[in-house]
Design a protein around this motif. Structure first.
Motif, PDB file in Angstrom:
ATOM      1  N   ASN A   5       0.845  -1.195   0.000  1.00 17.88           N
ATOM      2  CA  ASN A   5       0.000   0.000   0.000  1.00 17.88           C
ATOM      3  C   ASN A   5       0.881   1.245   0.000  1.00 17.88           C
ATOM      4  O   ASN A   5       1.361   1.677   1.048  1.00 17.88           O
ATOM      5  N   PRO A   6       1.122   1.854  -1.190  1.00 21.77           N
ATOM      6  CA  PRO A   6       2.002   3.026  -1.263  1.00 21.77           C
ATOM      7  C   PRO A   6       1.550   4.187  -0.384  1.00 21.77           C
ATOM      8  O   PRO A   6       2.373   4.959   0.086  1.00 21.77           O
ATOM      9  N   ALA A   7       0.234   4.313  -0.168  1.00 20.23           N
ATOM     10  CA  ALA A   7      -0.268   5.408   0.677  1.00 20.23           C
ATOM     11  C   ALA A   7       0.303   5.303   2.095  1.00 20.23           C
ATOM     12  O   ALA A   7       0.478   6.314   2.781  1.00 20.23           O
ATOM     13  N   ALA A   8       0.611   4.070   2.521  1.00 21.09           N
ATOM     14  CA  ALA A   8       1.161   3.868   3.866  1.00 21.09           C
ATOM     15  C   ALA A   8       2.554   4.482   3.999  1.00 21.09           C
ATOM     16  O   ALA A   8       2.993   4.806   5.101  1.00 21.09           O
ATOM     17  N   LEU A   9       3.259   4.645   2.871  1.00 21.04           N
ATOM     18  CA  LEU A   9       4.579   5.290   2.915  1.00 21.04           C
ATOM     19  C   LEU A   9       4.460   6.725   3.423  1.00 21.04           C
ATOM     20  O   LEU A   9       5.321   7.220   4.150  1.00 21.04           O
ATOM     21  N   GLU A  10       3.387   7.395   3.001  1.00 16.09           N
ATOM     22  CA  GLU A  10       3.150   8.759   3.491  1.00 16.09           C
ATOM     23  C   GLU A  10       2.782   8.731   4.978  1.00 16.09           C
ATOM     24  O   GLU A  10       3.241   9.552   5.763  1.00 16.09           O
ATOM     25  N   ASN A  11       1.933   7.768   5.367  1.00 14.92           N
ATOM     26  CA  ASN A  11       1.497   7.670   6.774  1.00 14.92           C
ATOM     27  C   ASN A  11       2.664   7.365   7.707  1.00 14.92           C
ATOM     28  O   ASN A  11       2.698   7.820   8.851  1.00 14.92           O
ATOM     29  N   LEU A  12       3.626   6.578   7.206  1.00 21.83           N
ATOM     30  CA  LEU A  12       4.731   6.121   8.046  1.00 21.83           C
ATOM     31  C   LEU A  12       5.558   7.277   8.595  1.00 21.83           C
ATOM     32  O   LEU A  12       6.075   7.202   9.709  1.00 21.83           O
ATOM     33  N   SER A  13       5.668   8.340   7.839  1.00 21.20           N
ATOM     34  CA  SER A  13       6.467   9.482   8.287  1.00 21.20           C
ATOM     35  C   SER A  13       5.786  10.246   9.431  1.00 21.20           C
ATOM     36  O   SER A  13       6.407  11.085  10.070  1.00 21.20           O
ATOM     37  N   GLN A  14       4.499   9.943   9.675  1.00 14.82           N
ATOM     38  CA  GLN A  14       3.757  10.632  10.741  1.00 14.82           C
ATOM     39  C   GLN A  14       3.562   9.752  11.981  1.00 14.82           C
ATOM     40  O   GLN A  14       2.911  10.146  12.935  1.00 14.82           O
ATOM     41  N   ILE A  15       4.120   8.540  11.959  1.00 14.95           N
ATOM     42  CA  ILE A  15       3.917   7.584  13.058  1.00 14.95           C
ATOM     43  C   ILE A  15       4.573   8.089  14.346  1.00 14.95           C
ATOM     44  O   ILE A  15       5.717   8.539  14.345  1.00 14.95           O
ATOM     45  N   GLN A  16       3.821   7.981  15.441  1.00 11.41           N
ATOM     46  CA  GLN A  16       4.342   8.388  16.754  1.00 11.41           C
ATOM     47  C   GLN A  16       4.454   7.212  17.723  1.00 11.41           C
ATOM     48  O   GLN A  16       5.067   7.329  18.774  1.00 11.41           O
ATOM     49  N   CYS A  17       3.840   6.092  17.354  1.00 13.35           N
ATOM     50  CA  CYS A  17       3.846   4.915  18.234  1.00 13.35           C
ATOM     51  C   CYS A  17       3.881   3.642  17.393  1.00 13.35           C
ATOM     52  O   CYS A  17       3.180   3.548  16.382  1.00 13.35           O
ATOM     53  N   VAL A  18       4.709   2.673  17.797  1.00  8.60           N
ATOM     54  CA  VAL A  18       4.767   1.374  17.123  1.00  8.60           C
ATOM     55  C   VAL A  18       4.333   0.297  18.107  1.00  8.60           C
ATOM     56  O   VAL A  18       4.923   0.151  19.181  1.00  8.60           O
ATOM     57  N   ALA A  19       3.280  -0.438  17.751  1.00  7.80           N
ATOM     58  CA  ALA A  19       2.786  -1.538  18.594  1.00  7.80           C
ATOM     59  C   ALA A  19       3.237  -2.862  17.988  1.00  7.80           C
ATOM     60  O   ALA A  19       3.004  -3.113  16.803  1.00  7.80           O
ATOM     61  N   PHE A  20       3.915  -3.689  18.789  1.00  9.58           N
ATOM     62  CA  PHE A  20       4.443  -4.972  18.320  1.00  9.58           C
ATOM     63  C   PHE A  20       3.703  -6.140  18.948  1.00  9.58           C
ATOM     64  O   PHE A  20       3.406  -6.115  20.150  1.00  9.58           O
ATOM     65  N   ASP A  21       3.423  -7.147  18.131  1.00 10.49           N
ATOM     66  CA  ASP A  21       3.131  -8.463  18.690  1.00 10.49           C
ATOM     67  C   ASP A  21       4.477  -9.003  19.183  1.00 10.49           C
ATOM     68  O   ASP A  21       5.525  -8.451  18.823  1.00 10.49           O
ATOM     69  N   LYS A  22       4.491 -10.065  19.969  1.00 16.23           N
ATOM     70  CA  LYS A  22       5.772 -10.572  20.479  1.00 16.23           C
ATOM     71  C   LYS A  22       6.275 -11.779  19.673  1.00 16.23           C
ATOM     72  O   LYS A  22       7.171 -11.664  18.854  1.00 16.23           O
ATOM     73  N   THR A  23       5.643 -12.941  19.894  1.00 14.01           N
ATOM     74  CA  THR A  23       6.133 -14.164  19.259  1.00 14.01           C
ATOM     75  C   THR A  23       5.958 -14.106  17.748  1.00 14.01           C
ATOM     76  O   THR A  23       4.870 -13.863  17.241  1.00 14.01           O
ATOM     77  N   GLY A  24       7.056 -14.312  17.043  1.00 15.36           N
ATOM     78  CA  GLY A  24       7.021 -14.261  15.581  1.00 15.36           C
ATOM     79  C   GLY A  24       7.249 -12.867  15.039  1.00 15.36           C
ATOM     80  O   GLY A  24       7.427 -12.688  13.837  1.00 15.36           O
ATOM     81  N   THR A  25       7.244 -11.857  15.934  1.00 14.07           N
ATOM     82  CA  THR A  25       7.456 -10.469  15.505  1.00 14.07           C
ATOM     83  C   THR A  25       8.744  -9.925  16.113  1.00 14.07           C
ATOM     84  O   THR A  25       9.717  -9.677  15.405  1.00 14.07           O
ATOM     85  N   LEU A  26       8.766  -9.754  17.437  1.00 16.45           N
ATOM     86  CA  LEU A  26      10.000  -9.322  18.100  1.00 16.45           C
ATOM     87  C   LEU A  26      10.908 -10.509  18.399  1.00 16.45           C
ATOM     88  O   LEU A  26      12.131 -10.369  18.458  1.00 16.45           O
ATOM     89  N   THR A  27      10.291 -11.671  18.594  1.00 18.52           N
ATOM     90  CA  THR A  27      11.073 -12.881  18.862  1.00 18.52           C
ATOM     91  C   THR A  27      10.892 -13.866  17.718  1.00 18.52           C
ATOM     92  O   THR A  27       9.960 -13.771  16.928  1.00 18.52           O
ATOM     93  N   GLU A  28      11.802 -14.831  17.643  1.00 17.76           N
ATOM     94  CA  GLU A  28      11.739 -15.839  16.579  1.00 17.76           C
ATOM     95  C   GLU A  28      10.444 -16.632  16.672  1.00 17.76           C
ATOM     96  O   GLU A  28       9.946 -16.909  17.762  1.00 17.76           O
ATOM     97  N   ASN A  29       9.925 -16.996  15.512  1.00 15.01           N
ATOM     98  CA  ASN A  29       8.697 -17.791  15.479  1.00 15.01           C
ATOM     99  C   ASN A  29       8.941 -19.208  15.971  1.00 15.01           C
ATOM    100  O   ASN A  29       8.042 -19.888  16.445  1.00 15.01           O
ATOM    101  N   ASN A  30      10.184 -19.651  15.831  1.00 15.94           N
ATOM    102  CA  ASN A  30      10.525 -21.024  16.230  1.00 15.94           C
ATOM    103  C   ASN A  30      11.048 -21.044  17.662  1.00 15.94           C
ATOM    104  O   ASN A  30      12.124 -20.522  17.952  1.00 15.94           O
ATOM    105  N   LEU A  31      10.269 -21.647  18.546  1.00 14.11           N
ATOM    106  CA  LEU A  31      10.713 -21.829  19.925  1.00 14.11           C
ATOM    107  C   LEU A  31      11.666 -23.022  19.985  1.00 14.11           C
ATOM    108  O   LEU A  31      11.691 -23.855  19.082  1.00 14.11           O
TER     109      LEU A  31
END
Length: 705
Positions: free
Chosen positions: A393-419
């Motif tokens: 979604n190219p429109a998201a490239l414009e939105n990304l420059s205005q981001i003030q907060c990033v919300a992460f899932d944990k498993t598979g996102t910040l940590t490896e999917n393979n336990l």
């Protein structure tokens, strides 16, 4: 609705693409249309693909043509050759006319000037008049209209002077009319060459030949087939000098691969058994036996082709603004030129009135507005793809420059999917039994335990029941086995204190705990660890430097989430969240600031859909991938930092392009209208200035991203 794609020729500016959109949207059965002048392509959302003929007919009536995919390169060479011939002829004719105008003062020379100007304007510049007339039929005014009016008025005015209709006027503008065509053709030729450079990545992808494959069937026979029919699980044989047709895993062999289509690197990469391989890779040396992980049409290469094809067609908020302005721009310029002509006719004379009104027509540049966004986006797609990022979604490239907060899932996102199994206190027999039960579950915890056992999967011979968020119940004859978390054992009244004491010794290193019980007795437990993904720490540090807040929203247990948050230095985190709770959190947060959500599971999809921008991974669930604005092909979180940098860069380029286009027109139009008495722009100089406005925007778009 179905998607129809067409390659469209003879478009000369972005207003051409806008005209096709307006006309085709009125056709019954056409839901939406997006046409790109930059890509010479159109995407039509239709009820039935049989509408192709009707759409093609409308496009042809507007003065454009439908190009066949297999003849694109030939058609392009023909178009460039035709442009070269017309440009060369018009320049030669313009110079000849100027010579006679300056050095040969006779009636015969004036007649010759008129004849040569007629040929230069109406033959060399016939494309401008053809498109202008076709556009008028559908009330479409564009650059062709302005160029045609400027050149035509120069010629007609000069003819009137030649035949004595304007008694007090003597100066002829036959050379001016011819030079208008020459300068505009020169601008279009240079623009065509520069745009070719901008689209070279798309052309490189299109040239990758993955149409034929060799499939090894169950009987060991090799059959040649079309890659369109390759499905997940097929075994393919690949030889030196071939392109890989499908994403998969290497079963046997070793080979050096050229991955320049994706990473831009010219050095080959060695791949061997167990490694993943992407469609489009070229085998420089070696032979491979691979297992397809998905259909060929769903491969990373096909996704890239699809997204790059759409790059110039998808409208972003800034490009929509530019398109709305350019839609009325030409009509406003024509009205302004008429007003200028009337004003100077009364104030001075027809010659001055003609000069200023014609200059207003020719110096105005709607193309620069329309080109401000699509070429930059096309380059951004190329840059992202070479860094293993797909922009959906190219429109998201414009939105990304205005981001003030990033919300992460944990498993598979910040940590490896393979336990991985860290410790357990089960006997070998009990652990193998647990692994056998877990082999029937797709859950990451279950798969990690099964993988650690090194057992082969056996058929299910008993009843198994899955309780979401708790565990499994497995009934085998008289025995009842329970696998799950602490809460699950409590609900079933099974004591587990001694096992918990054992597992708690390792909770700092391995906070994920699984209990195994048989017939109301806890047999033991397993502690699992979950390593951070590559680039996770660096990403959080970079976000802090940019004053962007990081939050973890996870469905995992509190200890596991707390451990990850502590490692990464994230202060705000939430554990044991249900999908609807993530959704509510994002909805509340979006009221205060722009949020980017990064996730990979089905339970993340609704929150991703609500956020201002979202990211997922190539290995994520299909729903998460479809919802994500960005797909990270590699499991390396440094790519998110790259997305933020790319967003800032392209927004700067687009804003500069739009600023230039607006300022250019705001400054030049009054000058052309004669607001400064000491500057008088002749029509051909105005035409040259108009060409260089578009070229400035295109060249700026090609700057390093």
């Amino acid at each position: 609705m179905q998607e129809l794609r067409l390659k469209i020729g003879k478009m000369t500016c972005t207003n051409c693409s806008n005209a096709i959109e307006r006309v085709c949207k009125k056709i019954d059965g056409v839901s939406d249309v997006s046409v790109s002048y930059v890509n010479s392509s159109g995407i039509f959302l239709v009820e039935n693909l049989k509408l192709k003929d009707k759409i093609s007919q409308k496009i042809k009536e507007l003065g454009f043509e439908i190009l066949e995919e297999e003849n694109l390169e030939i058609d392009e060479k023909k178009r460039v050759l035709k442009l070269k011939i017309n440009l060369f002829l018009s320049i030669v004719l313009s110079l000849v006319i100027m010579y006679f105008e300056m050095f040969v003062k006779s009636e015969n020379s004036k007649s010759l000037q008129m004849f040569l100007a007629f040929f230069a304007i109406f033959y060399c510049g016939r494309g401008f008049f053809y498109h202008a007339l076709a556009g008028l039929r559908y009330k479409n005014l564009d650059m062709n209209t302005l160029v045609s009016l400027g050149a035509l008025s120069s010629f007609v005015y000069s003819v009137f002077v030649y035949f004595g209709f304007f008694v007090h006027e003597e100066h002829l503008y036959f050379s001016g009319g011819a030079m208008i065509i020459s300068f505009v053709l020169l601008g279009k030729f240079l623009e065509e060459r520069i745009q070719f450079k901008a689209l070279k990545y798309q052309r490189k992808l299109e040239k990758i030949d993955t149409k034929k494959v060799k499939i090894l069937d169950e009987d060991g026979n090799i059959k040649e087939s079309s890659s369109a029919f390759v499905k997940a699980g097929d075994i393919l044989l690949l030889d030196e000098g071939e392109n890989v047709s499908v994403d998969g895993v290497i079963l046997e062999g070793k080979a050096e691969l050229d991955l320049s289509f994706l990473n831009g690197e010219f050095l080959p990469i060695l791949k061997q058994a167990g490694d993943e391989i992407l469609a489009g890779s070229f085998i420089i040396s070696g032979n491979l036996k691979i297992k397809a992980s998905k259909k060929a049409m769903d491969s990373t290469l096909e996704q890239l082709k699809d997204l790059v094809f759409k790059a110039g067609s998808i409208k972003t908020p800034l490009s929509n603004l530019a398109n709305k302005i350019s839609a009325y721009f030409v009509a406003m310029i024509i009205i302004l030129a008429c007003c200028v002509f009337i004003f100077w006719s009364i104030k001075e004379n027809l010659s001055i009135a003609f000069l200023h009104s014609c200059a207003v027509l020719l110096i105005s540049c709607p193309c620069a507005l329309g080109l401000a966004t699509p070429i930059v986006l096309t380059r951004a797609f190329e840059k992202a793809a070479k860094n293993f990022i797909l922009i959906q979604n190219p429109a998201a490239l414009e939105n990304l420059s205005q981001i003030q907060c990033v919300a992460f899932d944990k498993t598979g996102t910040l940590t490896e999917n393979n336990l991985s199994v860290f410790k357990h206190n089960l006997t070998q027999k009990d652990f193998e039994k647990l692994a056998h039960i877990e082999s029937f579950s797709p859950h990451p915890i279950a798969q990690a335990i099964f993988k650690a056992s090194h057992l082969e999967k056996k058929p299910l011979q008993a009843e198994i029941q899955t309780l979401i968020g708790k565990g499994l119940i497995y009934k085998e004859q008289e025995d009842i086995f329970l696998v799950g978390n602490e809460e699950f054992l409590k609900e079933n009244g099974i004591p587990f204190e001694s096992v918990k004491e054992f597992l708690n010794q390792y909770e700092n290193e391995a906070p994920i705990q699984v209990y195994f019980a048989k017939n109301q007795k806890c047999l033991g437990g397993v502690a699992l660890s979950n390593a951070l993904k590559n680039g996770a720490k660096e990403l959080i540090q970079n976000l802090k430097k940019e004053n962007i807040q990081s939050i973890i929203l996870s469905g995992d247990n509190l200890k596991s989430v707390q451990k990850t948050a502590l490692e990464l230095g994230i202060d705000e985190f939430y554990a044991s969240l249900k999908p609807e709770e993530k959704f509510e959190f994002i909805r509340a947060k979006e009221k205060e600031e722009k949020v980017l959500f990064v996730g990979d599971g089905i339970n993340d999809a609704i929150a991703m859909n609500l956020a201002s921008a979202s990211m997922s991974f190539a290995q994520a669930s299909e729903l998460a991938k479809k919802t994500g604005d960005f797909i990270l092909i590699r499991e390396d979180l440094s790519a998110i930092t790259m997305c933020f940098e790319l967003s800032k860069r392209i927004k700067t380029l687009i804003k500069f392009n739009l600023f230039w286009a607006f300022i250019y027109n705001i400054c030049c139009i009054p000058i052309a209208a004669g607001i400064l008495p000491f500057i008088v722009l002749s029509p051909h100089i105005a035409a040259l200035a108009m060409c260089f406005s578009s070229l400035a925007v295109v060249l700026n778009s090609l700057r390093k991203i």
